[in-house]
Design a protein around this motif. Structure first.
Motif, short mmCIF file in Angstrom:
data_model
loop_
_atom_site.label_atom_id
_atom_site.label_comp_id
_atom_site.label_asym_id
_atom_site.label_seq_id
_atom_site.Cartn_x
_atom_site.Cartn_y
_atom_site.Cartn_z
N LEU A 92 -46.46 -41.73 4.44
CA LEU A 92 -45.31 -42.00 3.59
C LEU A 92 -45.69 -42.01 2.12
O LEU A 92 -44.96 -41.47 1.27
CB LEU A 92 -44.68 -43.35 3.99
N ALA A 93 -46.86 -42.58 1.81
CA ALA A 93 -47.31 -42.64 0.41
C ALA A 93 -47.52 -41.24 -0.15
O ALA A 93 -47.12 -40.95 -1.29
CB ALA A 93 -48.61 -43.45 0.33
N ILE A 94 -48.14 -40.36 0.63
CA ILE A 94 -48.38 -39.00 0.15
C ILE A 94 -47.07 -38.23 0.03
O ILE A 94 -46.86 -37.48 -0.93
CB ILE A 94 -49.37 -38.26 1.08
N GLU A 95 -46.17 -38.42 0.99
CA GLU A 95 -44.87 -37.74 0.93
C GLU A 95 -44.09 -38.16 -0.30
O GLU A 95 -43.44 -37.35 -0.95
CB GLU A 95 -44.06 -38.04 2.19
N GLN A 96 -44.16 -39.42 -0.65
CA GLN A 96 -43.43 -39.92 -1.82
C GLN A 96 -44.00 -39.38 -3.13
O GLN A 96 -43.30 -39.31 -4.13
CB GLN A 96 -43.43 -41.45 -1.82
N SER A 97 -45.26 -38.97 -3.10
CA SER A 97 -45.86 -38.39 -4.31
C SER A 97 -45.30 -37.01 -4.59
O SER A 97 -45.31 -36.54 -5.73
CB SER A 97 -47.39 -38.30 -4.16
N GLY A 98 -44.82 -36.33 -3.53
CA GLY A 98 -44.21 -35.01 -3.69
C GLY A 98 -45.18 -33.90 -4.02
O GLY A 98 -44.76 -32.79 -4.37
N GLY A 99 -46.48 -34.15 -3.89
CA GLY A 99 -47.45 -33.15 -4.29
C GLY A 99 -48.17 -32.43 -3.17
O GLY A 99 -49.13 -31.71 -3.41
N PHE A 100 -47.70 -32.62 -1.93
CA PHE A 100 -48.40 -32.01 -0.80
C PHE A 100 -47.42 -31.23 0.05
O PHE A 100 -46.39 -31.74 0.46
CB PHE A 100 -49.08 -33.10 0.04
N GLY A 101 -47.77 -29.99 0.35
CA GLY A 101 -46.87 -29.13 1.12
C GLY A 101 -47.40 -28.73 2.48
O GLY A 101 -46.82 -27.88 3.15
N GLY A 102 -48.52 -29.36 2.88
CA GLY A 102 -49.09 -29.06 4.18
C GLY A 102 -48.52 -29.96 5.26
O GLY A 102 -47.43 -30.51 5.13
N VAL A 103 -49.29 -30.12 6.34
CA VAL A 103 -48.89 -30.99 7.45
C VAL A 103 -49.95 -32.07 7.64
O VAL A 103 -50.94 -32.11 6.91
CB VAL A 103 -48.68 -30.17 8.74
N TYR A 104 -49.73 -32.93 8.62
CA TYR A 104 -50.58 -34.11 8.77
C TYR A 104 -51.14 -34.26 10.18
O TYR A 104 -50.66 -33.64 11.13
CB TYR A 104 -49.78 -35.37 8.43
N PHE A 105 -52.15 -35.14 10.26
CA PHE A 105 -52.61 -35.65 11.54
C PHE A 105 -52.94 -37.12 11.31
O PHE A 105 -53.76 -37.45 10.45
CB PHE A 105 -53.85 -34.91 12.06
N VAL A 106 -52.27 -38.01 12.07
CA VAL A 106 -52.42 -39.45 11.86
C VAL A 106 -53.31 -40.05 12.94
O VAL A 106 -52.99 -39.98 14.12
CB VAL A 106 -51.03 -40.14 11.85
N LEU A 107 -54.41 -40.64 12.52
CA LEU A 107 -55.37 -41.22 13.46
C LEU A 107 -54.91 -42.56 14.04
O LEU A 107 -55.30 -42.94 15.13
CB LEU A 107 -56.72 -41.44 12.75
N LYS A 108 -54.10 -43.28 13.28
CA LYS A 108 -53.68 -44.64 13.64
C LYS A 108 -54.87 -45.59 13.77
O LYS A 108 -55.00 -46.34 14.74
CB LYS A 108 -52.85 -44.63 14.93
N GLY A 109 -55.75 -45.51 12.76
CA GLY A 109 -56.91 -46.39 12.75
C GLY A 109 -58.14 -45.67 12.24
O GLY A 109 -58.06 -44.58 11.67
N HIS A 110 -59.28 -46.29 12.47
CA HIS A 110 -60.56 -45.68 12.09
C HIS A 110 -61.60 -46.05 13.14
O HIS A 110 -61.41 -46.97 13.93
CB HIS A 110 -61.01 -46.16 10.70
N LEU A 111 -62.69 -45.32 13.15
CA LEU A 111 -63.75 -45.60 14.11
C LEU A 111 -64.31 -47.00 13.87
O LEU A 111 -64.60 -47.37 12.73
CB LEU A 111 -64.88 -44.57 13.97
#
Length: 203
Positions: A92-111
């Motif tokens: 959501l933060a990146i989308e609100q910046s309006g500067g990215f036109g690619g797609v995403y992959f959400v890990l839902k956490g970290h190792l």
């Protein structure tokens, strides 16, 4: 004063929210029951509906009411550039910046081996399978600049064997409008390490 079993149950349930301790949960519960029962009922209904209807996108793992989210089905998106994030909030933060036109992959956490969180829990095999399909040309590792986030980014990059994939890491440094004297040492170190050449106008 001792609370009734149902009130105690409500207070304990509210404590699952981030940043909500015993006192905050108690204030929330009492407010809802004393002054705002209509909104309390609406909150309960909305929460139940969201839990039942919102799942995750089959392609990028972000929260979605449909099998594939709106971003992944957007024909104007560049599917060859994938940004890897830790949570839907980061998306959501990146989308609100309006500067990215690619797609995403959400890990839902970290190792986090100490917490029992491994690659399978983060969907990393799914990400690698997506890369192996050949459409991805650049992978942007935008995990958080924490020890766990850095370790996760390093692990993912080490698993990618294809040489035609460009792997990048988001820059970490001095915030726009910030002053150096107020920036911590770690952030300054990242800013210096990630410095770039200034192209001068020869005219």
């Amino acid at each position: 004063m001792s609370f009734s079993p149902l009130l105690l149950q409500l207070i304990n349930a509210l404590r699952c929210l981030p940043g909500v301790g015993p006192k905050s949960a108690q204030r929330m519960a009492l407010h809802l029951l004393e002054r705002d029962r209509d909104n309390a009922r609406q909150l309960a209904e909305s929460l139940l509906l969201a839990v039942e209807k919102i799942g995750e996108c089959e392609k990028c793992r972000t929260l979605s009411e449909t099998p594939v989210c709106e971003i992944c089905t957007d024909v104007n998106r560049d599917n060859s550039v994938v940004c890897v994030l830790e949570s839907p909030v980061d998306l959501l933060a990146i989308e609100q910046s309006g500067g990215f036109g690619g797609v995403y992959f959400v890990l839902k956490g970290h190792l986090s081996p100490i917490d029992g969180v491994g690659p399978e829990d983060l969907g990393i095999p799914q990400l690698l399978e997506r890369i192996d399909q050949g459409e991805v040309k650049e992978l942007i590792l935008a995990t958080n600049p924490t020890v766990e986030g850095e370790a996760t980014a390093h692990y993912i990059s080490a698993q990618i064997e294809r040489e035609d994939i460009r792997i990048t890491r988001i820059a970490h440094g001095v915030p726009v409008g910030g002053e150096l004297e107020f920036v911590d040492g770690g952030t300054l170190a990242h800013a210096l390490a990630g410095r770039r050449v200034i192209v001068r106008d020869k005219a």
